[in-house]
Design a protein around this motif. Structure first.
Motif, PDB file in Angstrom:
ATOM      1  N   LEU A 140       0.820  -1.206   0.000  1.00 54.67           N
ATOM      2  CA  LEU A 140       0.000   0.000   0.000  1.00 54.67           C
ATOM      3  C   LEU A 140       0.856   1.260   0.000  1.00 54.67           C
ATOM      4  CD1 LEU A 140      -2.662   1.557   0.233  1.00 54.67           C
ATOM      5  CD2 LEU A 140      -2.742   0.941   2.666  1.00 54.67           C
ATOM      6  N   GLU A 197      -2.089  -5.969   1.298  1.00 57.02           N
ATOM      7  CA  GLU A 197      -0.891  -5.139   1.387  1.00 57.02           C
ATOM      8  C   GLU A 197       0.385  -5.943   1.629  1.00 57.02           C
ATOM      9  OE1 GLU A 197      -1.255  -6.146   5.593  1.00 57.02           O
ATOM     10  OE2 GLU A 197      -2.601  -6.021   3.890  1.00 57.02           O
ATOM     11  N   PHE A 199      -6.364  -0.675  -4.282  1.00 61.60           N
ATOM     12  CA  PHE A 199      -6.096   0.525  -3.503  1.00 61.60           C
ATOM     13  C   PHE A 199      -6.146   1.804  -4.341  1.00 61.60           C
ATOM     14  CE2 PHE A 199      -3.694  -2.533  -0.636  1.00 61.60           C
ATOM     15  CZ  PHE A 199      -4.695  -2.556   0.324  1.00 61.60           C
TER      16      PHE A 199
END
Length: 239
Positions: A22, A183, A229
């Motif tokens: 991320l 992530e 994301f």
């Protein structure tokens, strides 16, 4: 056109469970990121309360273990305020469970310890959301949890699997809870294998087998994380 300067605070419970894949997504989108060690720092500080985005990361404790870990009550109170005000919030694993508890739902030990790579099944709402890319046949996410929660009132279920009904949920347009880890960065998972050695042994998980499975997926994980994301960050605010 000048990009807005936006602040993100990541609440961290253990040092090795951090932003992983991320982090570069946030960097590309122009976010200024700082970390807060949830167990010891002042969660009422203005820089945390007023952050444009709050990211609550994972950890090896239960959202219901407030007697053992009193700081959780302060973390839940922080989440209650943010969610009530519809402030952008992302919860990952423990973070999603704390979000659920802040929204008034029961969090509890699940029937199965789920550790390893697997699929999730998207709901109709999930397929239409930022998670849509996870519908492809080769999509795999990292499960690493033994707790579950009831779907909060007003939340929308986005994903589930055979063991857990609530693998992902949205609350309004500004909050996303993920029970799984998108992530997780393959190289950094070596730290997880060490930090969670007792849990892995108790669950009968082979570290070499988990490492091999991770290696087989490593080439696609960054693209997969980006596909979720990137659109979510665009959804919660202007670039």
């Amino acid at each position: 056109m000048r990009r807005l300067q936006r602040t993100a605070v990541a609440l961290r419970h253990v040092a090795f469970e951090d932003l992983g894949l991320l982090a570069p997504v946030l960097d590309r989108a122009g976010w200024t990121v700082s970390f807060c060690e949830a167990a010891v720092e002042d969660l009422s500080h203005a820089s945390i309360v007023n952050a444009d985005l709050l990211i609550v990361l994972g950890g090896p404790i239960g959202a219901y273990e407030i007697d053992k870990y009193p700081f959780l009550s302060r973390e839940i109170a922080l989440l209650e305020r943010r969610l009530r005000k519809k402030r952008p919030t992302l919860g990952i694993c423990l973070g999603s469970q704390l979000m659920a508890k802040a929204l008034g739902s029961r969090v509890y030990a699940g029937a199965v310890k789920e550790i390893g790579w697997g699929k999730v099944e998207l709901t109709e709402a999930g397929a239409a959301s930022c998670l849509g890319g996870l519908a492809c046949d080769d999509a795999r996410v990292l499960h690493w949890h033994g707790d579950s929660f009831d779907l909060p009132e007003g939340a929308v279920r986005l994903a589930s699997n055979a063991h857990y009904d609530n693998q992902a949920f949205a609350f309004g347009g500004q909050a996303l809870g993920l029970q799984f880890h998108l992530e997780a960065e393959p190289r950094q998972l070596e730290e997880w294998y060490v930090g969670h050695a007792v849990e892995l042994a108790a669950a009968g998980i082979s570290v070499p087998e988990l490492r091999t499975a991770t290696s087989a997926l490593a080439g696609r994980l960054r693209t997969q994380a980006d596909s979720v994301f990137d659109p979510w960050l665009r959804q919660i605010g202007p670039v």
